[in-house]
Design a protein around this motif. Structure first.
Motif, PDB file in Angstrom:
ATOM      1  N   THR A   1       0.834  -1.206   0.000  1.00  0.00           N
ATOM      2  CA  THR A   1       0.000   0.000   0.000  1.00  0.00           C
ATOM      3  C   THR A   1       0.869   1.258   0.000  1.00  0.00           C
ATOM      4  O   THR A   1       0.590   2.216  -0.726  1.00  0.00           O
ATOM      5  CB  THR A   1      -0.944   0.013   1.229  1.00  0.00           C
ATOM      6  N   GLY A   2       1.931   1.244   0.782  1.00  0.00           N
ATOM      7  CA  GLY A   2       2.844   2.388   0.821  1.00  0.00           C
ATOM      8  C   GLY A   2       3.502   2.645  -0.526  1.00  0.00           C
ATOM      9  O   GLY A   2       3.633   3.799  -0.959  1.00  0.00           O
ATOM     10  N   TYR A   3       3.919   1.577  -1.220  1.00  0.00           N
ATOM     11  CA  TYR A   3       4.512   1.748  -2.552  1.00  0.00           C
ATOM     12  C   TYR A   3       3.492   2.324  -3.527  1.00  0.00           C
ATOM     13  O   TYR A   3       3.831   3.153  -4.372  1.00  0.00           O
ATOM     14  CB  TYR A   3       5.037   0.414  -3.078  1.00  0.00           C
ATOM     15  N   GLU A   4       2.247   1.892  -3.406  1.00  0.00           N
ATOM     16  CA  GLU A   4       1.183   2.403  -4.272  1.00  0.00           C
ATOM     17  C   GLU A   4       0.943   3.898  -3.995  1.00  0.00           C
ATOM     18  O   GLU A   4       0.912   4.709  -4.920  1.00  0.00           O
ATOM     19  CB  GLU A   4      -0.098   1.602  -4.021  1.00  0.00           C
ATOM     20  N   LYS A   5       0.806   4.247  -2.715  1.00  0.00           N
ATOM     21  CA  LYS A   5       0.505   5.638  -2.336  1.00  0.00           C
ATOM     22  C   LYS A   5       1.634   6.603  -2.678  1.00  0.00           C
ATOM     23  O   LYS A   5       1.381   7.758  -3.015  1.00  0.00           O
ATOM     24  CB  LYS A   5       0.218   5.723  -0.832  1.00  0.00           C
ATOM     25  N   THR A   6       2.877   6.136  -2.583  1.00  0.00           N
ATOM     26  CA  THR A   6       4.013   7.030  -2.841  1.00  0.00           C
ATOM     27  C   THR A   6       4.441   7.038  -4.302  1.00  0.00           C
ATOM     28  O   THR A   6       5.369   7.765  -4.666  1.00  0.00           O
ATOM     29  CB  THR A   6       5.228   6.637  -1.977  1.00  0.00           C
ATOM     30  N   GLY A   7       3.776   6.248  -5.143  1.00  0.00           N
ATOM     31  CA  GLY A   7       4.114   6.211  -6.559  1.00  0.00           C
ATOM     32  C   GLY A   7       5.315   5.343  -6.898  1.00  0.00           C
ATOM     33  O   GLY A   7       5.813   5.392  -8.018  1.00  0.00           O
ATOM     34  N   MET A   8       5.782   4.548  -5.947  1.00  0.00           N
ATOM     35  CA  MET A   8       6.926   3.685  -6.218  1.00  0.00           C
ATOM     36  C   MET A   8       6.554   2.438  -7.008  1.00  0.00           C
ATOM     37  O   MET A   8       7.385   1.902  -7.742  1.00  0.00           O
ATOM     38  CB  MET A   8       7.610   3.271  -4.912  1.00  0.00           C
TER      39      MET A   8
ATOM     40  N   THR B   1      10.182   0.252 -11.067  1.00  0.00           N
ATOM     41  CA  THR B   1      11.393  -0.566 -11.180  1.00  0.00           C
ATOM     42  C   THR B   1      11.867  -0.674 -12.628  1.00  0.00           C
ATOM     43  O   THR B   1      13.038  -0.944 -12.864  1.00  0.00           O
ATOM     44  CB  THR B   1      11.178  -1.981 -10.600  1.00  0.00           C
ATOM     45  N   LYS B   2      11.007  -0.443 -13.600  1.00  0.00           N
ATOM     46  CA  LYS B   2      11.411  -0.516 -15.005  1.00  0.00           C
ATOM     47  C   LYS B   2      12.442   0.559 -15.350  1.00  0.00           C
ATOM     48  O   LYS B   2      13.117   0.456 -16.368  1.00  0.00           O
ATOM     49  CB  LYS B   2      10.203  -0.466 -15.927  1.00  0.00           C
ATOM     50  N   ARG B   3      12.597   1.558 -14.509  1.00  0.00           N
ATOM     51  CA  ARG B   3      13.636   2.576 -14.728  1.00  0.00           C
ATOM     52  C   ARG B   3      15.021   1.963 -14.701  1.00  0.00           C
ATOM     53  O   ARG B   3      15.963   2.523 -15.247  1.00  0.00           O
ATOM     54  CB  ARG B   3      13.590   3.656 -13.642  1.00  0.00           C
ATOM     55  N   PHE B   4      15.150   0.817 -14.048  1.00  0.00           N
ATOM     56  CA  PHE B   4      16.458   0.191 -13.857  1.00  0.00           C
ATOM     57  C   PHE B   4      16.679  -0.970 -14.819  1.00  0.00           C
ATOM     58  O   PHE B   4      17.592  -1.754 -14.643  1.00  0.00           O
ATOM     59  CB  PHE B   4      16.590  -0.284 -12.408  1.00  0.00           C
ATOM     60  N   GLY B   5      15.836  -1.098 -15.822  1.00  0.00           N
ATOM     61  CA  GLY B   5      15.933  -2.200 -16.777  1.00  0.00           C
ATOM     62  C   GLY B   5      14.627  -2.952 -16.802  1.00  0.00           C
ATOM     63  O   GLY B   5      13.694  -2.638 -16.061  1.00  0.00           O
ATOM     64  N   PRO B   6      14.560  -3.965 -17.656  1.00  0.00           N
ATOM     65  CA  PRO B   6      13.305  -4.719 -17.724  1.00  0.00           C
ATOM     66  C   PRO B   6      13.011  -5.406 -16.405  1.00  0.00           C
ATOM     67  O   PRO B   6      13.917  -5.949 -15.779  1.00  0.00           O
ATOM     68  CB  PRO B   6      13.543  -5.744 -18.836  1.00  0.00           C
ATOM     69  N   PRO B   7      11.755  -5.371 -15.962  1.00  0.00           N
ATOM     70  CA  PRO B   7      11.429  -6.022 -14.698  1.00  0.00           C
ATOM     71  C   PRO B   7      11.536  -7.542 -14.815  1.00  0.00           C
ATOM     72  O   PRO B   7      11.420  -8.105 -15.903  1.00  0.00           O
ATOM     73  CB  PRO B   7       9.988  -5.591 -14.427  1.00  0.00           C
ATOM     74  N   ALA B   8      11.766  -8.178 -13.694  1.00  0.00           N
ATOM     75  CA  ALA B   8      11.825  -9.635 -13.648  1.00  0.00           C
ATOM     76  C   ALA B   8      10.469 -10.208 -14.033  1.00  0.00           C
ATOM     77  O   ALA B   8       9.428  -9.563 -13.877  1.00  0.00           O
ATOM     78  CB  ALA B   8      12.210 -10.095 -12.244  1.00  0.00           C
ATOM     79  N   LYS B   9      10.479 -11.429 -14.534  1.00  0.00           N
ATOM     80  CA  LYS B   9       9.238 -12.132 -14.815  1.00  0.00           C
ATOM     81  C   LYS B   9       8.688 -12.651 -13.490  1.00  0.00           C
ATOM     82  O   LYS B   9       9.383 -13.323 -12.738  1.00  0.00           O
ATOM     83  CB  LYS B   9       9.489 -13.298 -15.767  1.00  0.00           C
ATOM     84  N   ALA B  10       7.449 -12.313 -13.188  1.00  0.00           N
ATOM     85  CA  ALA B  10       6.845 -12.674 -11.899  1.00  0.00           C
ATOM     86  C   ALA B  10       6.837 -14.181 -11.692  1.00  0.00           C
ATOM     87  O   ALA B  10       6.650 -14.950 -12.631  1.00  0.00           O
ATOM     88  CB  ALA B  10       5.428 -12.128 -11.811  1.00  0.00           C
ATOM     89  N   ILE B  11       7.053 -14.583 -10.454  1.00  0.00           N
ATOM     90  CA  ILE B  11       7.012 -15.980 -10.057  1.00  0.00           C
ATOM     91  C   ILE B  11       5.670 -16.256  -9.390  1.00  0.00           C
ATOM     92  O   ILE B  11       5.250 -15.507  -8.511  1.00  0.00           O
ATOM     93  CB  ILE B  11       8.141 -16.310  -9.062  1.00  0.00           C
ATOM     94  N   LYS B  12       5.041 -17.346  -9.805  1.00  0.00           N
ATOM     95  CA  LYS B  12       3.821 -17.828  -9.144  1.00  0.00           C
ATOM     96  C   LYS B  12       4.026 -19.314  -8.909  1.00  0.00           C
ATOM     97  O   LYS B  12       3.854 -20.123  -9.819  1.00  0.00           O
ATOM     98  CB  LYS B  12       2.595 -17.566 -10.010  1.00  0.00           C
TER      99      LYS B  12
END
Length: 163
Positions: free
Chosen positions: A86-93, A97-108
């Motif tokens: 929730t904090g990451y959502e509210k603060t716009g974070m 992460t894509k600013r640092f390169g392609p994001p990792a592929k999510a693990i499920k």
């Protein structure tokens, strides 16, 4: 004389934060580690004398490990998880992460699910060195012929498992 199997060794290091939920000690507080994952991959030597191309094994392993690099790990049921997301959502974070390169592929997976857009992973079991070994083996066993995994989170904490 027939060639015998040999092992190629791949090391990956990454930084992560975690805590032990419901633990009676200082590790119950959010804290960080530099993790070192070592994979021993077995196979029959090829014409060059090695069992597996380390660069290819590294790429396969990093596709998983990237979900933990600079990430915060929570165990299922940890009340801090919702606060952080929730904090990451509210603060716009969230999603930056894509600013640092392609994001990792999510693990499920039964043992872990990841949220790469927030650099968060949620584990089924506490994030101990022993459980890291099991988790990485389960996530990589279909891609690499892993015979031994070692995970070290500091000079004091390490575990190894043979497969």
């Amino acid at each position: 004389m027939k060639n015998q199997n040999c092992r190629s060794i791949v090391n990956l290091d990454f930084q992560y934060a975690h805590r032990f939920m419901n633990y009676n000690g200082e590790a119950s507080y959010l804290h960080g580690h530099s993790g070192l994952l070592t994979l021993e991959i077995e196979g029959e030597p090829n014409e060059h004398g090695y069992s597996h191309a380390c660069k290819e094994a590294y790429k396969a392993a990093w596709a998983v490990a990237d979900n933990f690099h600079h990430a915060t790990l929570f165990q299922e049921g940890d009340p801090l998880l919702d606060l952080v997301l929730t904090g990451y959502e509210k603060t716009g974070m969230k999603g930056t992460t894509k600013r640092f390169g392609p994001p990792a592929k999510a693990i499920k997976h039964d043992l872990v699910r990841s949220y790469p857009e927030s650099r968060v992973a949620v584990t089924k079991k506490p994030s101990t060195c022993e459980n890291f070994c099991e988790m990485f083996y389960e996530l990589l066993k279909d891609q690499l012929n892993i015979k031994k995994i070692t995970f070290r989170s500091s000079s004091l904490n390490a575990a190894t498992r043979n497969y």
